[in-house]
Design an enzyme around this catalytic site. Structure first.
Site, PDB file in Angstrom:
ATOM      1  N   GLU A   1      13.526 -16.258 -32.191  1.00 56.91           N
ATOM      2  CA  GLU A   1      13.485 -17.574 -32.852  1.00 56.91           C
ATOM      3  C   GLU A   1      14.479 -18.584 -32.260  1.00 56.91           C
ATOM      4  O   GLU A   1      15.395 -19.052 -32.937  1.00 56.91           O
ATOM      5  CB  GLU A   1      13.741 -17.416 -34.347  1.00 56.91           C
TER       6      GLU A   1
ATOM      7  N   GLU B   1       6.340 -11.484 -37.499  1.00 52.41           N
ATOM      8  CA  GLU B   1       7.164 -11.203 -38.684  1.00 52.41           C
ATOM      9  C   GLU B   1       6.568 -11.887 -39.906  1.00 52.41           C
ATOM     10  O   GLU B   1       6.149 -13.034 -39.837  1.00 52.41           O
ATOM     11  CB  GLU B   1       8.584 -11.766 -38.524  1.00 52.41           C
TER      12      GLU B   1
HETATM   13  C1  GLA Z   1      13.539 -14.489 -39.104  1.00 51.52           C
HETATM   14  C2  GLA Z   1      14.302 -13.587 -38.200  1.00 51.52           C
HETATM   15  C3  GLA Z   1      14.641 -12.282 -38.813  1.00 51.52           C
HETATM   16  C4  GLA Z   1      15.071 -12.442 -40.243  1.00 51.52           C
HETATM   17  C5  GLA Z   1      14.051 -13.197 -40.998  1.00 51.52           C
HETATM   18  C6  GLA Z   1      14.461 -13.416 -42.421  1.00 51.52           C
HETATM   19  O1  GLA Z   1      12.190 -14.418 -38.968  1.00 51.52           O
HETATM   20  O2  GLA Z   1      13.659 -13.385 -36.981  1.00 51.52           O
HETATM   21  O3  GLA Z   1      15.666 -11.727 -38.044  1.00 51.52           O
HETATM   22  O4  GLA Z   1      16.268 -13.131 -40.280  1.00 51.52           O
HETATM   23  O5  GLA Z   1      13.868 -14.461 -40.421  1.00 51.52           O
HETATM   24  O6  GLA Z   1      13.457 -14.043 -43.113  1.00 51.52           O
END
Ligand code: GLA
Length: 661
Positions: A154, A307
């Site tokens: 991210e 995710e």
């Molecule tokens: C993001 C991150 C994860 C985690 C989630 C929490 O997607 O990539 O590491 O922190 O958020 O929602």
């Protein structure tokens, strides 16, 4: 270019999530193997936050522990999406390279203690990131567990330090060519901002009041390009050793630090992280919003939900549980719209650390829990969808989305604080989702001819090329709905003169906007067709268009509010105010219906979301999700991949994946 398809490797769609075994002990690893098998996990992302363990001191690598986990996972039949750990540099890095820590606009240099604390323009960081990516790729390129590569996590950390300032100046030189051109583009004659040398140009650091809009948008563009360069560096370091797919996970839905159209062209497989911020049917709409954007950034190709959570994340100020059935519904909501699987953050809920209450597939309570049982049922469901791999979704409606317009709408000095790029985008998508019309997002400069309806909810910034493209789209037979405050500035963030929106687009709409007239916070308008509006109005006159609804109150009484223009073979609609939700949804639904658009599967009640995935050889599957509280009888029974048998009725909240004839 890679020739490996993830789903070929997995033998079907992906199910699993981030796996951080370094947080646990041998007994837990053993249980993980068993539970992953029970849940149908076939892909886990490993190593995202493991830099401090992988490189405990600068240049000294410790790979043994990772070797052991990859061997174990491979033996258990679980493939690995191997991550580079560069989103979280270790403490030694911070101490050795304090100048590589990010600086806020206020000039505060951040320190170690969280994650994402680095400056992408700092040479020491870039070099350390490239080195660890290269070392991992060299060691694991041929490891049989590894199925794909996951660069970073991210990307989004902004910085305003001196490294960033120098890189920004280089970028500006490249974009504008000369200091004179820069001064002209940014309109530095205003407020005595004229730059006499490149050294005088700074990133948009904290200043006394409004900063320069041109600089602000250029800085956003620069940051996105800088990030893409950092991504490419790692990707190429990996490619030198491996031809497996490489990606990075985009953060959706509301963050806007990157031009994801540009990233979509550079990754082998678009991957998104998507955490709806609301429960219930809003989460389902939000799921579709994220998934449709992912597919669009992927240019229509299959993509991957990297995710999601088993809870919602921060719905306002708290995490709300997902209700029973949501884990499956949200997973299939993504698969319906082209995802090659459903992955989660994370496999096992951490017992310590910053995110120790973030949800997971295996919660603190352990496997004897509702969440794990639903997770395992979802894994089993995804496991039955192997034949969908590689199929795609074809939309005939599009919502225009452009990072430049988003960034521009964040500058200071706009006529109303209620202008909201992301909110407008979601609202347009939601109206189409409510009408059960499958929708793409599209860039204003791309070929739009495949779409019967294009909605432009917030094109504040519109380039000359974009305006000409939209004109050509209408002329060629498309239906275009343009919403307030569009085409107001060009790519330099300079106002369009002589009337809004940008001239070539005005021709297609047959109108000319003379004046923006934001409304007082409590003001409400009624239009001549009875619909209600608030927040914004515009004084415009028609130049060929017909008035569909007029203002009835105040200074604008009798003047056009909603117009329609027959232009070439198509129609250009212009809406100059913010309709209330019901009226807006009705307008969009009516335009969609008039353009011949409807649900992918006709004949179902409105409560049922239906999306069709198509394979190159003509096979098709309908993914159905019943958001209503009544059972729904299908027009004709069909084979449901989820149950493996014929399905005649869809239960309330139920899902089905039907093989189409
Ligand atoms: C993001 C991150 C994860 C985690 C989630 C929490 O997607 O990539 O590491 O922190 O958020 O929602």
């Amino acid at each position: 270019m890679t020739t490996h398809r993830l789903t070929d490797r997995l033998g079907g769609l992906a199910f699993g999530g981030d796996y951080n075994p370094e947080q646990w002990d041998a007994a837990t690893w053993k249980e993980d193997d068993e539970l992953m098998h029970r849940a149908g996990v076939n892909l886990v992302t490993v190593g995202v936050f493991s830099w401090a363990l992988l490189e405990p001191e600068e240049g000294r690598y410790a790979f043994d522990w990772l070797d052991a986990h990859l061997d174990r996972l491979h033996a258990a039949g679980v493939a690995v999406d191997l991550a580079t750990p560069t989103a979280s540099p270790p403490p030694w890095f911070t101490l050795a390279h304090p100048e590589a820590m990010p600086v806020t606009p206020e000039g505060v240099r951040l320190t170690h203690g969280s994650r994402d604390t680095y400056c992408l323009a700092a040479p020491a960081y870039r070099e350390a990131a490239r080195r660890i990516a290269s070392a991992l790729a060299e060691r694991y390129a041929d490891h049989p567990a590894v199925a794909m590569w996951h660069v970073h996590n991210e990307y989004a950390t902004l910085c305003h330090c001196e490294h960033t300032a120098a890189a920004f100046r280089d970028w500006l030189r490249e974009r504008h060519g000369s200091l004179d051109a820069l001064n002209e583009a940014w309109g530095t004659a205003f407020w005595s901002q004229r730059y006499g040398s490149w050294e005088q140009v700074q990133p948009p650091r904290a200043t006394q009041w409004h900063g320069n809009p041109g600089r602000s948008v250029d800085f956003s563009r620069f940051f996105s390009d800088l990030t893409l360069a950092a991504y490419r560096e790692q990707r190429d370091a990996i490619r030198a050793h491996s031809d497996l797919p490489v990606t990075t996970n985009f953060m959706l839905p509301g963050y806007q630090t990157l031009d994801l159209w540009a990233f979509g062209r550079e990754v082998d497989l678009v991957a998104i992280d998507h955490y709806p911020c609301a429960p219930g049917v809003d989460a389902a709409a939000d799921t579709a919003f994220g998934a449709d954007r992912a597919r669009s950034f992927a240019g229509g190709r299959p993509w991957l939900l990297m995710e999601q959570g088993t809870n919602t994340v921060y719905a306002g100020d708290r995490t709300l549980p997902k209700e029973p059935g949501d884990i499956l519904r949200h997973s299939l909501g993504h698969v319906a719209r082209g995802s090659e699987g459903a992955l989660f953050f994370q496999w096992r809920q951490s017992r310590a650390g910053a995110e120790f209450f973030h949800s997971a597939l295996v919660p603190h309570a352990g496997a004897d829990s509702r969440v794990f049982r639903e997770a395992a049922a979802t894994g089993a469901a995804v496991g039955r969808l192997a034949e969908l791999a590689g199929s795609t979704v074809h939309a005939r409606a599009a919502v225009l989305h452009d990072s430049d317009a988003w960034w521009a709408m964040n500058v200071n000095g706009l006529p109303s604080a209620e202008l909201d790029y992301h909110g407008s985008l979601r609202r347009a998508h939601r109206a189409l989702w409510d009408a059960r019309v499958t929708t793409d997002f599209a860039h204003p400069e791309q070929d739009l001819s495949r779409y019967r309806l294009v909605v432009a909810p917030a094109l504040f910034l519109l380039s000359d090329a974009g305006a000409a493209n939209l004109r050509a789209y209408v002329e060629g037979g498309g239906t275009l709905l343009v919403q307030p405050f569009s085409g107001a500035v060009d790519e330099r963030v300079q106002a369009r003169l002589g009337g809004y929106p940008a001239a070539p687009l005005r021709e297609a709409l047959g109108i000319r906007v003379e004046e923006y007239r934001p409304l007082a916070a409590d003001a409400e308008l009624t239009l001549s067709d009875g619909s209600r509006a608030r927040s914004w109005s515009e004084s415009l006159r028609t130049e060929g268009a017909e008035t569909v609804a007029a203002y009835t109150d105040g200074t604008l009484a009798g003047l056009p509010a909603l117009t329609r223009h027959a232009f070439g073979a198509g129609h250009g609609w212009y809406l100059s105010t913010r309709l209330d939700d019901a009226a807006y949804a009705a307008l969009v639904a009516a335009l969609a219906a008039a353009a011949g658009l409807g649900p992918d599967v006709p004949g179902l009640p409105a409560a049922v979301e239906s999306v069709t995935r198509r394979a190159g050889d003509g096979r098709r599957w309908h993914v159905l999700i019943n958001h209503g509280s009544d059972p729904v009888t299908l027009p004709e029974p069909a084979h449901d991949l989820l149950t493996g048998g014929p399905l005649a009725e869809l239960a309330p909240g139920g899902c089905a994946v039907l093989r189409a004839h």
